[in-house]
Design a protein around this motif. Sequence first.
Motif, PDB file in Angstrom:
ATOM      1  N   GLY A  87      45.214  -7.305  33.634  1.00 27.41           N
ATOM      2  CA  GLY A  87      43.776  -6.949  34.084  1.00 27.41           C
ATOM      3  C   GLY A  87      43.703  -6.324  35.270  1.00 27.41           C
ATOM      4  N   HIS A  88      44.772  -5.522  35.741  1.00 23.68           N
ATOM      5  CA  HIS A  88      44.547  -5.011  37.050  1.00 23.68           C
ATOM      6  C   HIS A  88      43.787  -3.796  36.989  1.00 23.68           C
ATOM      7  CE1 HIS A  88      45.522  -2.482  40.475  1.00 23.68           C
ATOM      8  NE2 HIS A  88      46.071  -3.489  40.964  1.00 23.68           N
ATOM      9  N   SER A  89      42.810  -3.526  37.796  1.00 26.19           N
ATOM     10  CA  SER A  89      41.833  -2.403  37.864  1.00 26.19           C
ATOM     11  C   SER A  89      42.279  -1.234  37.635  1.00 26.19           C
ATOM     12  CB  SER A  89      40.766  -2.472  39.086  1.00 26.19           C
ATOM     13  OG  SER A  89      41.622  -2.194  40.163  1.00 26.19           O
ATOM     14  N   TYR A 156      41.766 -11.797  43.047  1.00 30.65           N
ATOM     15  CA  TYR A 156      40.504 -11.133  43.313  1.00 30.65           C
ATOM     16  C   TYR A 156      40.666  -9.947  44.005  1.00 30.65           C
ATOM     17  CZ  TYR A 156      36.021  -9.559  45.439  1.00 30.65           C
ATOM     18  OH  TYR A 156      35.021  -8.799  45.989  1.00 30.65           O
ATOM     19  N   GLU A 157      40.548  -8.885  43.268  1.00 28.08           N
ATOM     20  CA  GLU A 157      40.955  -7.383  44.248  1.00 28.08           C
ATOM     21  C   GLU A 157      39.634  -6.500  44.030  1.00 28.08           C
ATOM     22  OE1 GLU A 157      45.280  -6.631  44.218  1.00 28.08           O
ATOM     23  OE2 GLU A 157      44.746  -6.100  42.315  1.00 28.08           O
ATOM     24  N   PRO A 158      38.975  -6.442  45.194  1.00 26.32           N
ATOM     25  CA  PRO A 158      37.905  -5.554  44.971  1.00 26.32           C
ATOM     26  C   PRO A 158      37.981  -4.061  44.755  1.00 26.32           C
ATOM     27  CG  PRO A 158      37.826  -6.684  47.080  1.00 26.32           C
ATOM     28  CD  PRO A 158      38.634  -7.170  46.146  1.00 26.32           C
ATOM     29  N   TRP A 160      37.002  -1.603  45.595  1.00 22.26           N
ATOM     30  CA  TRP A 160      36.804  -0.514  46.774  1.00 22.26           C
ATOM     31  C   TRP A 160      37.530  -0.631  47.956  1.00 22.26           C
ATOM     32  CZ3 TRP A 160      35.210  -3.884  50.434  1.00 22.26           C
ATOM     33  CH2 TRP A 160      34.699  -5.205  49.973  1.00 22.26           C
ATOM     34  N   ALA A 161      38.466  -2.066  47.900  1.00 23.58           N
ATOM     35  CA  ALA A 161      39.316  -2.152  48.817  1.00 23.58           C
ATOM     36  C   ALA A 161      40.949  -1.948  48.352  1.00 23.58           C
ATOM     37  CB  ALA A 161      39.469  -3.819  49.147  1.00 23.58           C
ATOM     38  N   ILE A 162      41.011  -1.333  47.064  1.00 27.44           N
ATOM     39  CA  ILE A 162      42.334  -1.133  46.769  1.00 27.44           C
ATOM     40  C   ILE A 162      42.982   0.158  47.096  1.00 27.44           C
ATOM     41  CG2 ILE A 162      43.862  -1.060  44.866  1.00 27.44           C
ATOM     42  CD1 ILE A 162      42.457  -2.932  43.488  1.00 27.44           C
ATOM     43  N   GLY A 163      43.933   0.208  47.961  1.00 22.74           N
ATOM     44  CA  GLY A 163      44.557   1.540  48.513  1.00 22.74           C
ATOM     45  C   GLY A 163      43.592   2.448  49.370  1.00 22.74           C
ATOM     46  N   THR A 164      42.676   1.799  49.752  1.00 25.30           N
ATOM     47  CA  THR A 164      41.741   2.407  50.590  1.00 25.30           C
ATOM     48  C   THR A 164      41.752   2.302  52.186  1.00 25.30           C
ATOM     49  OG1 THR A 164      40.178   0.598  50.511  1.00 25.30           O
ATOM     50  CG2 THR A 164      39.815   2.291  48.885  1.00 25.30           C
ATOM     51  N   GLY A 191      43.528  -9.545  46.765  1.00 26.26           N
ATOM     52  CA  GLY A 191      44.203  -8.116  47.092  1.00 26.26           C
ATOM     53  C   GLY A 191      43.368  -7.073  47.374  1.00 26.26           C
ATOM     54  N   GLY A 192      43.920  -6.198  47.864  1.00 28.04           N
ATOM     55  CA  GLY A 192      43.171  -4.765  48.433  1.00 28.04           C
ATOM     56  C   GLY A 192      43.355  -4.680  49.860  1.00 28.04           C
ATOM     57  N   SER A 193      44.222  -3.633  50.175  1.00 33.04           N
ATOM     58  CA  SER A 193      44.418  -3.447  51.490  1.00 33.04           C
ATOM     59  C   SER A 193      44.748  -4.584  52.601  1.00 33.04           C
ATOM     60  CB  SER A 193      43.329  -2.522  52.268  1.00 33.04           C
ATOM     61  OG  SER A 193      43.282  -1.350  51.427  1.00 33.04           O
ATOM     62  N   VAL A 194      45.772  -5.412  51.895  1.00 35.25           N
ATOM     63  CA  VAL A 194      46.192  -6.265  53.005  1.00 35.25           C
ATOM     64  C   VAL A 194      47.383  -5.879  53.437  1.00 35.25           C
ATOM     65  CG1 VAL A 194      47.201  -8.646  52.834  1.00 35.25           C
ATOM     66  CG2 VAL A 194      45.535  -8.118  51.190  1.00 35.25           C
ATOM     67  N   ASN A 195      47.460  -6.031  54.900  1.00 37.76           N
ATOM     68  CA  ASN A 195      48.478  -5.231  55.523  1.00 37.76           C
ATOM     69  C   ASN A 195      48.958  -6.153  56.710  1.00 37.76           C
ATOM     70  OD1 ASN A 195      46.767  -4.988  57.740  1.00 37.76           O
ATOM     71  ND2 ASN A 195      45.878  -3.168  56.887  1.00 37.76           N
ATOM     72  N   LEU A 212      47.868 -10.290  46.897  1.00 37.37           N
ATOM     73  CA  LEU A 212      48.593  -9.474  46.165  1.00 37.37           C
ATOM     74  C   LEU A 212      48.731  -7.996  46.990  1.00 37.37           C
ATOM     75  CD1 LEU A 212      49.997  -8.811  43.290  1.00 37.37           C
ATOM     76  CD2 LEU A 212      47.580  -8.586  42.389  1.00 37.37           C
ATOM     77  N   VAL A 213      49.738  -7.570  47.268  1.00 41.03           N
ATOM     78  CA  VAL A 213      49.984  -6.433  48.129  1.00 41.03           C
ATOM     79  C   VAL A 213      50.386  -5.269  47.440  1.00 41.03           C
ATOM     80  CG1 VAL A 213      50.833  -5.748  50.264  1.00 41.03           C
ATOM     81  CG2 VAL A 213      50.541  -8.263  49.906  1.00 41.03           C
ATOM     82  N   GLY A 214      49.860  -3.984  47.656  1.00 37.56           N
ATOM     83  CA  GLY A 214      50.320  -2.894  47.020  1.00 37.56           C
ATOM     84  C   GLY A 214      51.145  -2.000  48.104  1.00 37.56           C
ATOM     85  N   SER A 215      50.456  -1.126  48.711  1.00 41.42           N
ATOM     86  CA  SER A 215      50.829  -0.174  49.671  1.00 41.42           C
ATOM     87  C   SER A 215      51.740  -0.800  50.623  1.00 41.42           C
ATOM     88  CB  SER A 215      49.748   0.795  50.191  1.00 41.42           C
ATOM     89  OG  SER A 215      48.740   0.572  49.269  1.00 41.42           O
ATOM     90  N   ALA A 216      51.298  -1.714  51.088  1.00 38.35           N
ATOM     91  CA  ALA A 216      52.145  -2.604  52.305  1.00 38.35           C
ATOM     92  C   ALA A 216      53.242  -3.217  52.011  1.00 38.35           C
ATOM     93  CB  ALA A 216      51.127  -3.390  53.241  1.00 38.35           C
TER      94      ALA A 216
HETATM   95  P1  PGA Z   1      46.872  -2.086  48.045  1.00 41.90           P
HETATM   96  O1  PGA Z   1      47.005  -2.411  46.383  1.00 41.90           O
HETATM   97  O2  PGA Z   1      47.421  -3.280  48.676  1.00 41.90           O
HETATM   98  O3  PGA Z   1      47.656  -0.685  48.273  1.00 41.90           O
HETATM   99  O4  PGA Z   1      45.429  -2.004  48.330  1.00 41.90           O
HETATM  100  C1  PGA Z   1      46.528  -3.869  45.958  1.00 41.90           C
HETATM  101  C2  PGA Z   1      46.764  -3.930  44.478  1.00 41.90           C
HETATM  102  O5  PGA Z   1      46.249  -3.117  43.634  1.00 41.90           O
HETATM  103  O6  PGA Z   1      47.229  -4.879  44.088  1.00 41.90           O
END
Ligand code: PGA
Length: 231
Positions: A87-89, A156-158, A160-164, A191-195, A212-216
């Motif tokens: 279900g990832h956005s 929960y990953e808004p 507008w907060a993912i990768g922004t 999840g969403g720009s956690v750093n 849940l962390v992407g870029s960082a």
């Molecule tokens: P982000 O991605 O940490 O780069 O915002 C999070 C995700 O999509 O799981």
Amino acid sequence: MIYAANFKTNHTRRSTEQYLSVLNERLSEKAPDDQVYIFPPATALGEYAGLFTQGVQNAYPAEKGAYTGEIGLEQLEEFGIRTILIGHSERRIFLHESQEEIARKFAFFRAKGFEIIYCIGEPLEVREAGEEAVRSYLLAEFEGIDLSYEKLIVAYEPIWAIGTGRSAHPEEIAATHAMLRKAVDVPLLYGGSVNPANIAQIVETDNVDGVLVGSASLDPEVFASMILHRA
Ligand code: PGA
């Protein structure tokens, strides 16, 4: 606390191996009850050992068969994979996965006993429309999903907060997670720009059981520093 790294379409097999050897060394310092998950791209899945669980970012809901370009249960079993993101956005948006397809995928992997990190999150216009709009949007993303599944984790990953670089405010996370807690009694990740700069505050937020962390997460030292931030 749960710390999950979603590599998305980053890292190769070789760089994943290097990543995991660095991470593993650092994970010897982690708190025993901290759980770490790594979601490499499909080409970098492997027989890795360490203080983390390897999961898959996506798979097709079939054992095997004529599904060009997809991987199924047989390919996951080769690496002992028992955890999947659903279900990832980015899949909902770029791959046009419908709620119905997502629910079918969920039912398949639930029947196979997988641990499922199920992702939900609203776009900016819904967030701007207010909390009630967010509530109904997120609850609609639970359609067809068995929320009583004992191996379910919700992220929960808004959108507008993912990768922004713009994470949700702790108050927004707290309010949304409190609302979600009424609907599901499972671990809730944000999840969403956690750093490294915001992790401490986020994991201290009520009803946050992990991130849940992407870029960082792409640099093992940075991800390790996020896991060990309390040390
Ligand atoms: P982000 O991605 O940490 O780069 O915002 C999070 C995700 O999509 O799981």
